[in-house]
Write a protein that holds these residues in place. Structure first.
Motif, mmCIF file in Angstrom:
data_model
loop_
_atom_site.group_PDB
_atom_site.id
_atom_site.type_symbol
_atom_site.label_atom_id
_atom_site.label_comp_id
_atom_site.label_asym_id
_atom_site.label_seq_id
_atom_site.Cartn_x
_atom_site.Cartn_y
_atom_site.Cartn_z
ATOM 1 N N CYS A 165 -6.425 -0.057 11.317
ATOM 2 C CA CYS A 165 -5.579 1.000 11.374
ATOM 3 C C CYS A 165 -4.394 0.850 10.180
ATOM 4 C CB CYS A 165 -4.575 1.022 12.633
ATOM 5 S SG CYS A 165 -5.400 1.744 14.033
ATOM 6 N N ILE A 166 -4.211 -0.523 9.853
ATOM 7 C CA ILE A 166 -3.354 -0.687 8.708
ATOM 8 C C ILE A 166 -3.929 -0.398 7.480
ATOM 9 C CG2 ILE A 166 -2.435 -2.789 7.443
ATOM 10 C CD1 ILE A 166 -1.692 -4.104 10.024
ATOM 11 N N ALA A 167 -5.241 -0.508 7.151
ATOM 12 C CA ALA A 167 -5.931 -0.340 6.066
ATOM 13 C C ALA A 167 -5.840 1.107 6.038
ATOM 14 C CB ALA A 167 -7.347 -0.728 5.849
ATOM 15 N N MET A 168 -6.294 1.949 7.066
ATOM 16 C CA MET A 168 -6.463 3.550 7.191
ATOM 17 C C MET A 168 -4.723 3.962 6.630
ATOM 18 S SD MET A 168 -6.829 5.992 10.445
ATOM 19 C CE MET A 168 -5.170 5.561 10.958
ATOM 20 N N THR A 169 -3.736 3.663 7.291
ATOM 21 C CA THR A 169 -2.636 4.203 7.020
ATOM 22 C C THR A 169 -2.002 4.232 5.589
ATOM 23 O OG1 THR A 169 -1.925 3.465 9.053
ATOM 24 C CG2 THR A 169 -0.069 4.140 7.843
ATOM 25 N N TYR A 170 -2.230 2.957 5.003
ATOM 26 C CA TYR A 170 -1.586 3.080 3.452
ATOM 27 C C TYR A 170 -2.819 3.801 2.770
ATOM 28 C CZ TYR A 170 -4.763 -1.195 2.489
ATOM 29 O OH TYR A 170 -5.682 -2.114 2.452
ATOM 30 N N GLY A 208 0.853 -1.301 0.012
ATOM 31 C CA GLY A 208 0.077 -0.090 0.078
ATOM 32 C C GLY A 208 0.787 1.274 0.136
ATOM 33 N N ILE A 209 2.051 1.218 0.614
ATOM 34 C CA ILE A 209 2.666 2.367 0.904
ATOM 35 C C ILE A 209 3.630 2.566 -0.479
ATOM 36 C CG2 ILE A 209 4.928 3.567 1.991
ATOM 37 C CD1 ILE A 209 2.279 3.473 3.660
ATOM 38 N N MET A 245 -9.918 -6.518 4.641
ATOM 39 C CA MET A 245 -9.203 -5.183 4.111
ATOM 40 C C MET A 245 -9.478 -4.538 2.941
ATOM 41 S SD MET A 245 -5.408 -6.310 6.121
ATOM 42 C CE MET A 245 -4.857 -4.705 5.676
ATOM 43 N N SER A 246 -9.661 -5.603 1.843
ATOM 44 C CA SER A 246 -10.008 -5.172 0.651
ATOM 45 C C SER A 246 -11.204 -4.499 0.335
ATOM 46 C CB SER A 246 -10.075 -6.322 -0.506
ATOM 47 O OG SER A 246 -11.042 -7.088 -0.279
ATOM 48 N N SER A 247 -12.218 -4.817 1.439
ATOM 49 C CA SER A 247 -13.527 -4.285 1.434
ATOM 50 C C SER A 247 -13.426 -2.943 2.259
ATOM 51 C CB SER A 247 -14.551 -4.968 1.828
ATOM 52 O OG SER A 247 -14.874 -5.948 1.026
ATOM 53 N N THR A 248 -12.680 -2.846 3.539
ATOM 54 C CA THR A 248 -12.702 -1.820 4.584
ATOM 55 C C THR A 248 -12.142 -0.618 3.851
ATOM 56 O OG1 THR A 248 -12.606 -3.488 6.326
ATOM 57 C CG2 THR A 248 -12.059 -1.199 6.622
ATOM 58 N N SER A 281 -11.622 0.304 0.925
ATOM 59 C CA SER A 281 -12.478 0.894 -0.327
ATOM 60 C C SER A 281 -13.763 1.684 0.190
ATOM 61 C CB SER A 281 -12.960 -0.194 -1.045
ATOM 62 O OG SER A 281 -12.045 -0.994 -1.710
ATOM 63 N N SER A 282 -14.439 1.194 1.214
ATOM 64 C CA SER A 282 -15.539 1.705 1.865
ATOM 65 C C SER A 282 -15.365 3.119 2.427
ATOM 66 C CB SER A 282 -16.441 1.061 2.719
ATOM 67 O OG SER A 282 -17.289 1.556 3.260
ATOM 68 N N ILE A 283 -14.161 2.889 3.368
ATOM 69 C CA ILE A 283 -13.703 4.238 4.409
ATOM 70 C C ILE A 283 -13.204 5.374 3.212
ATOM 71 C CG2 ILE A 283 -11.785 5.083 5.671
ATOM 72 C CD1 ILE A 283 -13.959 3.278 7.283
ATOM 73 N N LEU A 284 -12.469 4.855 2.128
ATOM 74 C CA LEU A 284 -12.108 6.034 1.201
ATOM 75 C C LEU A 284 -13.482 6.565 0.542
ATOM 76 C CD1 LEU A 284 -9.907 7.709 -0.230
ATOM 77 C CD2 LEU A 284 -9.681 5.924 -1.866
ATOM 78 N N GLY A 285 -14.056 5.836 0.026
ATOM 79 C CA GLY A 285 -15.399 6.261 -0.589
ATOM 80 C C GLY A 285 -16.296 7.149 0.132
ATOM 81 N N VAL A 286 -16.648 6.833 1.474
ATOM 82 C CA VAL A 286 -17.398 7.667 2.269
ATOM 83 C C VAL A 286 -16.794 8.870 2.395
ATOM 84 C CG1 VAL A 286 -16.797 6.736 4.461
ATOM 85 C CG2 VAL A 286 -19.175 7.418 4.016
ATOM 86 N N SER A 287 -15.301 8.916 2.496
ATOM 87 C CA SER A 287 -14.577 10.099 3.035
ATOM 88 C C SER A 287 -14.809 11.033 1.908
ATOM 89 C CB SER A 287 -13.139 9.668 3.553
ATOM 90 O OG SER A 287 -13.318 9.044 4.738
ATOM 91 N N THR A 288 -14.461 10.555 0.679
ATOM 92 C CA THR A 288 -14.524 11.107 -0.487
ATOM 93 C C THR A 288 -15.826 11.998 -1.004
ATOM 94 O OG1 THR A 288 -13.245 9.689 -1.797
ATOM 95 C CG2 THR A 288 -14.266 11.096 -3.263
#
Length: 601
Positions: A208-213, A55-56, A385-388, A390-397
């Motif tokens: 946190c791992i999904a959030m960081t990358y 991810g990094i 993680m592959s779903s989490t 995506s969802s967090i980025l989408g709703v934040s966007t």
């Protein structure tokens, strides 16, 4: 389990049986605690490090020099670049990221649970979501990508205005954030069963791992890690199945070369059955999954980030096949679970209905060697993680662009948008974690939000994309409001209140001897489809009436300037017989009474 898929594929239990399952599951989970497994933890740490590193590094891999200039021309700034990966997702990356986004942890766990509980006929997710992706590619991908939208809320705001359009963020946000929370909770349970890890620690570390990358690379990181995660999902599950079938606890005919995979040759329990009284419920969930599966930002983020319209459509069609194929290992694991003598395993107990949601981690733990179990665990973790992310980025966007920038801070700079987006990713991740840790009925809450996405959001997305001239703000308010009202009156067992409006075949609540409610009532009639159709028809009808009213009485615009649509309002033909169109609410005012324009502004 990931409730985007499980809630709709579990069919008959999705209404009120789910409440009992959720309440009783806590006691069952306590019995399935295992000692801390050091080897499993080491394997999990290695897997997480691989995903984190990928991810990094995604920015450097996908933003190579040969494509950087082309990517800059496709987006308006760094914030949009983070949201849409420079609109440069190609066929290979696109197919992987689209498929991985849909094949979440609950798609795996939920499909297996549905097969065991209610049979294959009630396992609706694989074929319904395959159809959903196909329809999205046919009817939405090209139009949305060619208009260069950034989120799925954009066309709604363009048509209904920034404020009213932002209302659609509420069901979208609720669905996405509860989806993330539910699959994080599922991962916590799976890691506890296999590795003996604490639920809370598992949820926090994974999120946190999904959030960081995601913070580092945005959609670049999310898409690139999806490639690795999807490979892990397929390889991990397919690799584990042969080891399950050779376990001595599994029924002999299933382990032999005999193609008859049932000891009694009775297919009924595996195939399941839709009773006549449940046909409406089955149809209701199937249609909700097919059409309600379209209006999700996680889907449109991939469509809108595609290099061109051709890529957008192809990745939808390919992901349709991929989602269906990914369900096959889960169905096989469900079949294995049904044909296993669990008293002959080290579990030494018969599985109850409340254990079915843990079927995948239980089969990995008790039917495969430790090394294989951790490979399978990696597959489940990858799916979550592959779903989490995506969802967090989408709703934040959506929140950054469609609420903050478009409604409250129109003069926001690109730098402000970029850092606000990153801050929103952190906040939404924390919200999802807290819900996953503290809320016991995440499953039921997600079920409600899925209803709202289908009933409130889908019909308006169809109208603004395909029939923009036939809808306006008046119709939207009437349709949206009426649909929400009808949905509330239909009752909701998860929120513990019975229906006021009882449709045909309504199942009455059950009461205890002391008068307290033992089970809340639920609807068997496909009322969700009905309410969605009422929403669309009401919107079209009221929009048409409003258009006629403004055509005949332009003075109305002086009374309701805030609600007057910015698009054309027809007025009578001029002296030459030409139909004159007024392009904005200010023009409508000017045509009615030029002296009031300044006051209206």
């Amino acid at each position: 389990t990931d409730h985007r898929y499980k809630s709709r594929s579990s069919g008959i239990n999705a209404e009120y049986g789910i409440i009992r399952d959720t309440i009783m599951a806590d006691a069952v989970d306590e019995e399935l605690k295992t000692p801390l497994n050091v080897g499993g933890m080491i394997g999990l740490i290695v897997f997480y490090l691989i995903i984190f590193t990928a991810g990094i590094l995604a920015n450097k891999v996908l933003k190579r020099k040969s494509r950087q200039e082309a990517q800059k021309t496709q987006v308006s700034g760094k914030s949009e670049d983070m949201m849409l990966a420079g609109r440069d997702i190609n066929y290979f990356i696109g197919i992987f990221t689209m498929t991985a986004t849909w094949v979440g942890g609950g798609y795996i766990n939920g499909t297996t649970e549905a097969v065991i509980k209610n049979g294959l006929v009630w396992t609706q997710a694989p074929f319904c979501y395959a159809i959903s992706l196909t329809l999205g590619g046919l009817f939405f991908a090209k139009k949305m990508r060619s208009n260069r939208y950034v989120t799925m809320i954009d066309p709604l705001q363009n048509k209904y205005g920034k404020g009213l359009g932002a209302l659609f963020y509420i069901p979208a946000f609720s669905g996405e954030i509860l989806w993330s929370a539910s699959i994080l909770a599922a991962l916590g349970t799976s890691l506890r069963v296999i590795c003996g890890l604490n639920d809370t620690a598992s949820i926090i570390v994974s999120a946190c791992i999904a959030m960081t990358y995601t913070l580092f690379g945005g959609l670049y990181s999310v898409a690139f890690t999806d490639v690795i995660q999807l490979i892990c999902i397929f390889v991990g599950l397919v690799f584990s199945i042969p080891f399950m079938t050779v376990n001595d606890a599994v029924t002999s005919p299933l382990r032999s070369s005999n193609v008859t995979m049932f000891p009694s040759k009775d297919y009924s329990s595996f195939l399941g059955k839709v009773k006549s009284e449940d046909a409406g419920l089955w149809v209701d969930y199937a249609i909700m999954m097919i059409f309600g599966g379209i209006p999700w930002q996680a889907y449109f983020q991939r469509v809108l980030s595609s290099r061109n319209t051709s890529v957008a459509r192809v990745l939808s069609f390919s992901a349709s096949f991929g989602c269906f194929a990914a369900a096959i290992p889960s169905v096989v694991i469900g079949l294995i679970t049904m044909n296993t003598d669990w008293t002959a395993t080290t579990l030494n107990a018969t599985l109850s209905k409340d254990d079915y949601k843990l079927a995948v981690p239980l089969t990995l733990l008790y039917l495969t060697p430790p090394a294989v179990a951790f490979i399978g665990l990696g597959a489940v973790s990858a799916a979550v993680m592959s779903s989490t992310d995506s969802s967090i980025l989408g709703v934040s966007t959506m929140f950054t662009r469609n609420v903050v920038v478009e409604v409250f801070y129109r003069k926001a700079s690109d730098t402000f948008s970029l850092w606000f987006l990153r801050g929103t990713v952190i906040v939404n991740t924390v919200i999802a974690m807290l819900i996953a840790i503290f809320v016991k009925s995440v499953y039921g809450l997600y079920l409600i939000c899925s209803d709202l996405v289908f009933i409130l959001l889908f019909p308006h997305l169809v109208l603004v994309v395909h029939f923009p001239k036939r809808t306006n703000r008046y119709g939207m308010i009437a349709g949206f409001g009426l649909a929400f009202f009808l949905r509330v009156l239909a009752g909701e067992p998860v929120l513990k209140y019975n229906a006021v409006l009882k449709y045909p075949y309504y199942v009455e609540p059950e009461y205890n001897a002391d008068g307290s409610i033992d089970a809340y009532g639920y609807q068997r009639f496909p009322f969700r489809i009905l309410v969605m159709v009422i929403n669309m028809v009401t919107t079209l009808l009221v929009s048409h009436i409003a258009k006629l009213a403004f055509k005949k009485f332009p003075i109305l615009a002086t009374k309701l300037p805030a609600l007057t649509n910015p698009e054309f309002v027809e007025k009578p033909a001029d002296q030459n017989g030409n139909d004159t169109r007024i392009e904005s609410s200010v023009d409508v005012l000017r045509a009615a009474d030029t002296s009031k324009v300044e006051d209206a502004n």
